[in-house]
Design a protein around this motif. Structure first.
Motif, PDB file in Angstrom:
ATOM      1  N   UNK B  75       1.146 -17.255 -12.586  1.00 24.30           N
ATOM      2  CA  UNK B  75      -0.309 -17.080 -12.681  1.00 24.30           C
ATOM      3  C   UNK B  75      -0.764 -16.140 -11.575  1.00 24.30           C
ATOM      4  N   UNK B  76      -1.421 -15.070 -11.995  1.00 18.87           N
ATOM      5  CA  UNK B  76      -1.710 -13.945 -11.099  1.00 18.87           C
ATOM      6  C   UNK B  76      -3.214 -13.699 -11.024  1.00 18.87           C
ATOM      7  N   UNK B  77      -3.687 -13.472  -9.808  1.00 24.56           N
ATOM      8  CA  UNK B  77      -5.101 -13.105  -9.627  1.00 24.56           C
ATOM      9  C   UNK B  77      -5.191 -11.999  -8.575  1.00 24.56           C
ATOM     10  N   UNK B  78      -6.401 -11.503  -8.376  1.00 21.38           N
ATOM     11  CA  UNK B  78      -6.662 -10.455  -7.365  1.00 21.38           C
ATOM     12  C   UNK B  78      -5.675  -9.301  -7.490  1.00 21.38           C
ATOM     13  N   UNK B  79      -5.384  -8.912  -8.690  1.00 24.38           N
ATOM     14  CA  UNK B  79      -4.400  -7.848  -8.926  1.00 24.38           C
ATOM     15  C   UNK B  79      -5.056  -6.486  -8.684  1.00 24.38           C
ATOM     16  N   UNK B  80      -4.559  -5.792  -7.679  1.00 21.05           N
ATOM     17  CA  UNK B  80      -5.187  -4.529  -7.259  1.00 21.05           C
ATOM     18  C   UNK B  80      -4.131  -3.440  -7.121  1.00 21.05           C
ATOM     19  N   UNK B  81      -4.461  -2.264  -7.617  1.00 24.06           N
ATOM     20  CA  UNK B  81      -3.579  -1.099  -7.475  1.00 24.06           C
ATOM     21  C   UNK B  81      -4.245  -0.089  -6.546  1.00 24.06           C
ATOM     22  N   UNK B  82      -3.420   0.607  -5.774  1.00 26.77           N
ATOM     23  CA  UNK B  82      -3.937   1.523  -4.755  1.00 26.77           C
ATOM     24  C   UNK B  82      -3.266   2.883  -4.855  1.00 26.77           C
ATOM     25  N   UNK B  83      -4.022   3.907  -4.445  1.00 24.90           N
ATOM     26  CA  UNK B  83      -3.432   5.204  -4.131  1.00 24.90           C
ATOM     27  C   UNK B  83      -3.484   5.340  -2.616  1.00 24.90           C
ATOM     28  N   UNK B  84      -2.335   5.384  -1.979  1.00 28.93           N
ATOM     29  CA  UNK B  84      -2.298   5.438  -0.522  1.00 28.93           C
ATOM     30  C   UNK B  84      -1.581   6.690  -0.054  1.00 28.93           C
ATOM     31  N   UNK B  85      -2.040   7.239   1.052  1.00 28.19           N
ATOM     32  CA  UNK B  85      -1.391   8.403   1.672  1.00 28.19           C
ATOM     33  C   UNK B  85      -1.579   8.271   3.186  1.00 28.19           C
ATOM     34  N   UNK B  86      -0.500   7.971   3.937  1.00 22.24           N
ATOM     35  CA  UNK B  86       0.891   7.900   3.504  1.00 22.24           C
ATOM     36  C   UNK B  86       1.174   6.650   2.686  1.00 22.24           C
ATOM     37  N   UNK B  87       2.321   6.638   2.006  1.00 24.93           N
ATOM     38  CA  UNK B  87       2.662   5.470   1.196  1.00 24.93           C
ATOM     39  C   UNK B  87       2.711   4.197   2.032  1.00 24.93           C
ATOM     40  N   UNK B  88       2.348   3.096   1.407  1.00 23.38           N
ATOM     41  CA  UNK B  88       2.330   1.795   2.091  1.00 23.38           C
ATOM     42  C   UNK B  88       3.760   1.315   2.353  1.00 23.38           C
ATOM     43  N   UNK B  89       3.990   0.818   3.546  1.00 28.18           N
ATOM     44  CA  UNK B  89       5.288   0.251   3.905  1.00 28.18           C
ATOM     45  C   UNK B  89       5.146  -1.271   3.973  1.00 28.18           C
ATOM     46  N   UNK B  90       5.735  -1.999   3.025  1.00 27.09           N
ATOM     47  CA  UNK B  90       5.550  -3.462   3.024  1.00 27.09           C
ATOM     48  C   UNK B  90       6.113  -4.136   4.261  1.00 27.09           C
ATOM     49  N   UNK B  91       7.024  -3.469   4.957  1.00 29.24           N
ATOM     50  CA  UNK B  91       7.574  -4.079   6.168  1.00 29.24           C
ATOM     51  C   UNK B  91       6.613  -4.026   7.341  1.00 29.24           C
ATOM     52  N   UNK B  92       5.506  -3.328   7.161  1.00 31.54           N
ATOM     53  CA  UNK B  92       4.474  -3.341   8.201  1.00 31.54           C
ATOM     54  C   UNK B  92       3.744  -4.679   8.191  1.00 31.54           C
ATOM     55  N   UNK B  93       3.801  -5.377   7.063  1.00 36.36           N
ATOM     56  CA  UNK B  93       3.116  -6.661   6.881  1.00 36.36           C
ATOM     57  C   UNK B  93       1.616  -6.542   7.124  1.00 36.36           C
TER      58      UNK B  93
END
Lengths: 149, 281
Positions: B75-93
């Motif tokens: 079950x999924x909510x708050x689903x958001x898509x982004x255009x980021x520059x520079x690309x997002x690094x998930x390891x930045x947390x």
């Protein structure tokens, strides 16, 4: 380039010229080596991602692979980007359900040909300051000689 | 004195010339967005969820249990898509900051086991009239379902586990809330591109092999060392059925197994093979 400031600038260039990214299960790093881009991929436990699938995307056509290949037995891959085509590149490395994609911003071809190498604003300001200070020093040098003369 | 003035003038002129690359920076910034913005036009973005072959076809766990899924609800909510520059690094947390962000409203429960249409992915929702460009990051929150077969759980699996002459009905529900922040999709094709007037796609991928392990991988592989296997759940069997949730597992599993379960559940969400940052609430 022997002044402390110039050495500092060179250090910053080398530092900023390399980038890294890690992912769950995989870690991909890259750096510029001359004209080429050197990519190294390893699993989180440090084992090289050997024979991993590599896909290179050019910023000019980012949805289509520009180059595909495989890492060698050390998990390494080298390619020569066409800087006249794009300044932004993406490299994806995958193996056995692990993967990561890293973004490369190399600067434009014109900047590269001119030795700029995609310098940041901070780098440009520091180098400009060095050159201007050199001119001012030269001016004082000749001025002092003229006074003595 | 005239020499000094001339030299200072030359230095000043040089400074002005050196400032000119600032224009070059602007050019570079424009180039930097060459793969980010395709223009002011709009297109459509669809979100799908994928349980991979592990969920579609079943698999053998690290400890030899053959597991096939009847249903796997997320079950999924708050689903958001982004255009980021520079690309997002998930390891930045860190939270994703995008030049463009579009959100699919509502709470969506999907079954990752294909229905009669046999589709490999489950459609979560479609956003129309989104700015064209490359959506290279996304975030979503998994919340307990308000109703339906997975009511009360953000992840609920209904499966069959078999080993030798043992065969168990397995119903496991996980009620925690998971907030995922993801970078770009990593997989066979590159995703997230919305061309003007056309439809792009983003995928949330759920790696169930992280939970049960994969016998096809070495026993000491990173994934199998991280995974629970099925043995700890089989030990809770009652009359051919294992029916538990985090509330009951907290007291029935060993402390080490329970902590391992909590840790591995936060790693289920991916974008293809791309890692996500996860915050458990």
């Amino acid at each position: 380039m022997r002044s402390p400031i110039a050495v500092t600038v060179l250090f910053l260039v080398l530092l900023i010229g390399a980038s890294s990214a890690e992912a769950h299960g995989a870690r991909v790093i890259w750096e510029l080596r001359g004209d080429s881009v050197f990519v190294s991929a390893a699993f989180d436990d440090g084992m090289p991602m050997d024979s991993a699938q590599v896909t290179v995307f050019s910023g000019a056509a980012p949805s289509e692979p520009w180059l595909t290949g495989f890492t060698d037995d050390r998990g390494e891959f080298v390619f020569l980007p066409d800087r006249s085509e794009a300044s932004n590149w993406d490299v994806q490395v995958r193996k056995a359900g692990h993967g990561d994609i890293v973004h490369l911003s190399l600067g434009s071809d014109a900047e590269y040909a001119g030795g700029g190498g995609g310098f940041s604003a901070l780098q440009t300001v520091l180098m400009s300051a060095c050159v201007v200070w050199g001119f001012i020093g030269t001016a004082f040098f000749f001025a002092s000689r003229r006074k003595r003369g | 004195m005239r020499t000094l003035k001339a030299a200072l003038f030359a230095a000043l002129a040089m400074a002005v010339l050196l400032a000119v690359p600032g224009c070059g920076d602007a050019d570079q910034a424009q180039e930097g967005s060459e793969d980010q913005t395709l223009g002011p036009e709009y297109g459509t973005l669809q979100f799908v969820a994928n349980g991979e072959d592990f969920v579609r076809e079943g698999f053998v766990s690290s400890d030899g249990w053959s597991i096939t899924f009847r249903h796997l609800y997320v079950t999924i909510s708050d689903l958001t898509a982004y255009q980021t520059d520079p690309p997002y690094d998930p390891h930045s947390h860190e939270e994703i900051v995008g030049e463009v962000a579009v959100e699919l409203e509502g709470v969506h429960t999907v079954d990752l086991v294909p229905g009669e249409d046999g589709s490999a992915t489950a459609l979560v929702g479609i956003l129309e009239e989104v700015p064209a460009g490359h959506y290279n990051a996304m975030s979503w929150t998994m919340v307990p379902a308000a109703d339906g077969p997975s009511r009360g759980y953000s992840i609920y699996l209904d499966a069959q586990a078999e080993k030798g002459n043992q065969s168990y009905n397995v119903m496991l529900g996980f009620e925690d809330i998971y907030h995922y922040s993801a970078g770009e999709y990593v997989g066979d094709v590159r995703k997230g591109f919305v061309e003007p007037g056309e439809t792009g796609e983003l995928e949330m991928t759920f790696h169930l092999d992280h939970l049960f392990g994969d016998q096809e991988l070495p026993e000491d592989s990173e994934l199998n060392l991280m995974a629970m296997g099925f043995g700890p759940f089989a030990a809770l069997m009652q009359e051919g059925t294992v029916e538990e949730d985090l509330g009951s597992l907290a007291s029935k599993l060993s402390q080490a197994d329970y902590e391992k379960l909590l840790a591995v559940l936060s790693t289920l969400g991916h974008t293809g093979e791309g890692h996500c940052s996860c915050v458990v609430r």
